[in-house]
Design a protein around this motif. Structure first.
Motif, mmCIF file in Angstrom:
data_model
loop_
_atom_site.group_PDB
_atom_site.id
_atom_site.type_symbol
_atom_site.label_atom_id
_atom_site.label_comp_id
_atom_site.label_asym_id
_atom_site.label_seq_id
_atom_site.Cartn_x
_atom_site.Cartn_y
_atom_site.Cartn_z
ATOM 1 N N LEU A 170 0.825 -1.207 0.000
ATOM 2 C CA LEU A 170 0.000 0.000 0.000
ATOM 3 C C LEU A 170 0.861 1.260 0.000
ATOM 4 C CD1 LEU A 170 -2.740 -1.115 2.559
ATOM 5 C CD2 LEU A 170 -2.983 -0.880 0.091
ATOM 6 N N VAL A 171 1.928 1.246 0.797
ATOM 7 C CA VAL A 171 2.866 2.377 0.779
ATOM 8 C C VAL A 171 3.471 2.521 -0.615
ATOM 9 C CG1 VAL A 171 5.062 3.240 1.675
ATOM 10 C CG2 VAL A 171 3.381 2.261 3.239
ATOM 11 N N GLY A 172 3.770 1.383 -1.258
ATOM 12 C CA GLY A 172 4.338 1.413 -2.600
ATOM 13 C C GLY A 172 3.393 2.047 -3.612
ATOM 14 N N LEU A 173 2.101 1.736 -3.522
ATOM 15 C CA LEU A 173 1.133 2.338 -4.441
ATOM 16 C C LEU A 173 1.066 3.855 -4.267
ATOM 17 C CD1 LEU A 173 -1.832 -0.216 -4.269
ATOM 18 C CD2 LEU A 173 -0.428 0.301 -6.267
ATOM 19 N N LEU A 174 1.039 4.311 -3.026
ATOM 20 C CA LEU A 174 1.000 5.755 -2.781
ATOM 21 C C LEU A 174 2.305 6.424 -3.206
ATOM 22 C CD1 LEU A 174 -0.772 5.712 0.696
ATOM 23 C CD2 LEU A 174 -1.749 6.464 -1.469
ATOM 24 N N ALA A 175 3.426 5.728 -3.028
ATOM 25 C CA ALA A 175 4.713 6.273 -3.467
ATOM 26 C C ALA A 175 4.766 6.377 -4.990
ATOM 27 C CB ALA A 175 5.860 5.396 -2.958
ATOM 28 N N ILE A 176 4.189 5.402 -5.697
ATOM 29 C CA ILE A 176 4.124 5.463 -7.161
ATOM 30 C C ILE A 176 3.281 6.654 -7.600
ATOM 31 C CG2 ILE A 176 3.209 4.285 -9.195
ATOM 32 C CD1 ILE A 176 4.032 1.651 -7.859
ATOM 33 N N SER A 177 2.164 6.880 -6.910
ATOM 34 C CA SER A 177 1.334 8.049 -7.218
ATOM 35 C C SER A 177 2.124 9.337 -7.034
ATOM 36 C CB SER A 177 0.094 8.048 -6.315
ATOM 37 O OG SER A 177 -0.637 9.237 -6.457
ATOM 38 N N LEU A 178 2.889 9.428 -5.960
ATOM 39 C CA LEU A 178 3.729 10.600 -5.711
ATOM 40 C C LEU A 178 4.774 10.760 -6.812
ATOM 41 C CD1 LEU A 178 4.724 12.936 -3.933
ATOM 42 C CD2 LEU A 178 5.995 11.258 -2.571
ATOM 43 N N ALA B 294 -2.883 20.821 3.919
ATOM 44 C CA ALA B 294 -4.337 20.862 3.722
ATOM 45 C C ALA B 294 -4.735 21.931 2.717
ATOM 46 C CB ALA B 294 -5.040 21.098 5.065
ATOM 47 N N ARG B 295 -4.105 23.082 2.787
ATOM 48 C CA ARG B 295 -4.443 24.165 1.858
ATOM 49 C C ARG B 295 -4.125 23.775 0.425
ATOM 50 N NH1 ARG B 295 -7.870 28.440 2.524
ATOM 51 N NH2 ARG B 295 -7.487 29.954 0.873
ATOM 52 N N GLN B 296 -2.969 23.144 0.214
ATOM 53 C CA GLN B 296 -2.599 22.695 -1.122
ATOM 54 C C GLN B 296 -3.515 21.567 -1.596
ATOM 55 O OE1 GLN B 296 -0.443 23.197 1.357
ATOM 56 N NE2 GLN B 296 0.733 24.935 0.575
ATOM 57 N N ALA B 297 -3.903 20.682 -0.668
ATOM 58 C CA ALA B 297 -4.778 19.568 -1.028
ATOM 59 C C ALA B 297 -6.160 20.039 -1.455
ATOM 60 C CB ALA B 297 -4.899 18.593 0.146
ATOM 61 N N ALA B 298 -6.587 21.192 -0.943
ATOM 62 C CA ALA B 298 -7.885 21.741 -1.333
ATOM 63 C C ALA B 298 -7.902 22.134 -2.807
ATOM 64 C CB ALA B 298 -8.230 22.950 -0.466
ATOM 65 N N ASN B 299 -6.727 22.368 -3.390
ATOM 66 C CA ASN B 299 -6.634 22.735 -4.800
ATOM 67 C C ASN B 299 -6.019 21.634 -5.658
ATOM 68 O OD1 ASN B 299 -7.578 25.444 -4.297
ATOM 69 N ND2 ASN B 299 -5.572 25.882 -3.428
ATOM 70 N N ASP B 300 -5.696 20.500 -5.051
ATOM 71 C CA ASP B 300 -5.062 19.393 -5.770
ATOM 72 C C ASP B 300 -5.732 18.095 -5.331
ATOM 73 O OD1 ASP B 300 -3.419 17.434 -6.837
ATOM 74 O OD2 ASP B 300 -1.552 18.449 -6.324
ATOM 75 N N LEU B 301 -6.630 17.590 -6.155
ATOM 76 C CA LEU B 301 -7.408 16.408 -5.782
ATOM 77 C C LEU B 301 -6.534 15.177 -5.611
ATOM 78 C CD1 LEU B 301 -10.561 16.868 -8.056
ATOM 79 C CD2 LEU B 301 -10.400 17.179 -5.584
ATOM 80 N N THR B 302 -5.509 15.038 -6.452
ATOM 81 C CA THR B 302 -4.626 13.872 -6.342
ATOM 82 C C THR B 302 -3.876 13.878 -5.021
ATOM 83 O OG1 THR B 302 -4.353 13.896 -8.746
ATOM 84 C CG2 THR B 302 -2.799 12.582 -7.487
ATOM 85 N N LEU B 303 -3.373 15.034 -4.626
ATOM 86 C CA LEU B 303 -2.711 15.154 -3.330
ATOM 87 C C LEU B 303 -3.677 14.829 -2.199
ATOM 88 C CD1 LEU B 303 -0.415 16.009 -1.431
ATOM 89 C CD2 LEU B 303 -1.143 18.382 -1.733
ATOM 90 N N ALA B 304 -4.914 15.292 -2.313
ATOM 91 C CA ALA B 304 -5.909 15.018 -1.277
ATOM 92 C C ALA B 304 -6.182 13.517 -1.146
ATOM 93 C CB ALA B 304 -7.206 15.761 -1.591
ATOM 94 N N VAL B 305 -6.272 12.813 -2.279
ATOM 95 C CA VAL B 305 -6.497 11.360 -2.238
ATOM 96 C C VAL B 305 -5.323 10.668 -1.553
ATOM 97 C CG1 VAL B 305 -6.795 9.273 -3.626
ATOM 98 C CG2 VAL B 305 -7.981 11.372 -4.268
#
Length: 259
Positions: free
Chosen positions: A88-96, A174-185
């Motif tokens: 699971l950490v690997g999947l999120l790291a790939i997204s990053l 949080a402020r950046q995530a409000a404008n970046d849906l991928t970061l929020a996920v």
């Protein structure tokens, strides 16, 4: 034949997770709620969400979405073959990594003269954001060093320090995530992994899926705190140092103490 039947069973168990909870409708509602809490009603409107969805990097968002759907939340629709924490950490790291590659492509494009200074400033801010998220990644993964198995959710002191680091990192972003849906996920995914010490606790609630209530409450609390932090203009670099420090303490606790 048994392998095919097992894969079919696993796929059928995954579908509700992808489209209902923890992915799907619940995740979409959390993203909208987070934007509303942090940035206000206008940011959570369909007119604001649509362009952000179109601008999102699909491979990055899809990978993070799948990671959230696979989170081992107790009391929910369990998978026949649970996914270990390292995967699971690997999947999120790939997204990053997908997000980082997209940013590099954008910043390497030759900007106009008038936009050169603004592009350089935004690139520095993006780098700080990514450093904070890499610190979150580190905080999530280090308790594994003290666990007996990759499916274990009890990280002891290391797990609690990691949770504190992730919460601080989420509040910072949080402020950046409000404008970046991928970061929020991704932040929702990081929290789902780091909150294992809380979610694994034997809560004695009368009704419903208690993990859903606790998990949602944590995200709402992060949004409220993130809005206050954004208003106070706390420096991103100091927050990054604090998250890295907590991640280092978590690693030390995992190596020195039993899980």
């Amino acid at each position: 034949m048994n392998d095919l039947a097992g894969f079919s069973e696993w796929t059928l168990a995954l579908l509700p997770r992808l489209f209902l909870y923890p992915g799907g409708l619940w995740l979409l509602a959390v993203l909208v709620g987070l934007r509303f809490i942090v940035a206000g009603r206008r940011a959570a409107s369909p007119h604001a969400l649509q362009p952000d969805l179109l601008r999102a990097d699909l491979p990055s968002m899809a990978t993070a979405w799948v990671a959230v759907a696979l989170l081992p939340l107790p009391g929910e629709n369990s998978l026949p073959f649970p996914t270990d924490r390292l995967a699971l950490v690997g999947l999120l790291a790939i997204s990053l990594a997908f997000d980082r590659l997209r940013e590099l492509r954008i910043t390497t494009e030759p900007p106009r003269r008038q936009e050169h200074q603004e592009t350089a400033k935004s690139f520095i801010v993006l780098n700080y954001e990514r450093f904070v998220e890499i610190a979150i990644l580190t905080a999530v993964i280090v308790p594994i060093a003290g666990l007996s198995t990759l499916l274990d959710a009890n990280g002891g002191l290391s797990g609690w320090l990691s949770l504190l680091a992730v919460l601080l990192g989420m509040i910072t972003l949080a402020r950046q995530a409000a404008n970046d849906l991928t970061l929020a996920v991704r932040l929702v995914g990081w929290l789902g992994l780091a909150a294992a010490p809380i979610l694994a606790y034997n809560w004695s609630l009368v009704t419903g899926h208690w993990s859903l209530a606790v998990y949602t409450a944590l995200i709402i609390a992060v949004g409220i705190a993130g809005r206050r932090v954004a208003a106070s203009r706390i420096k991103l670099d100091w927050s990054m140092v604090a998250v890295w420090s907590l991640a280092s303490l978590s690693l030390l606790a995992a190596l020195l103490g039993p899980a």
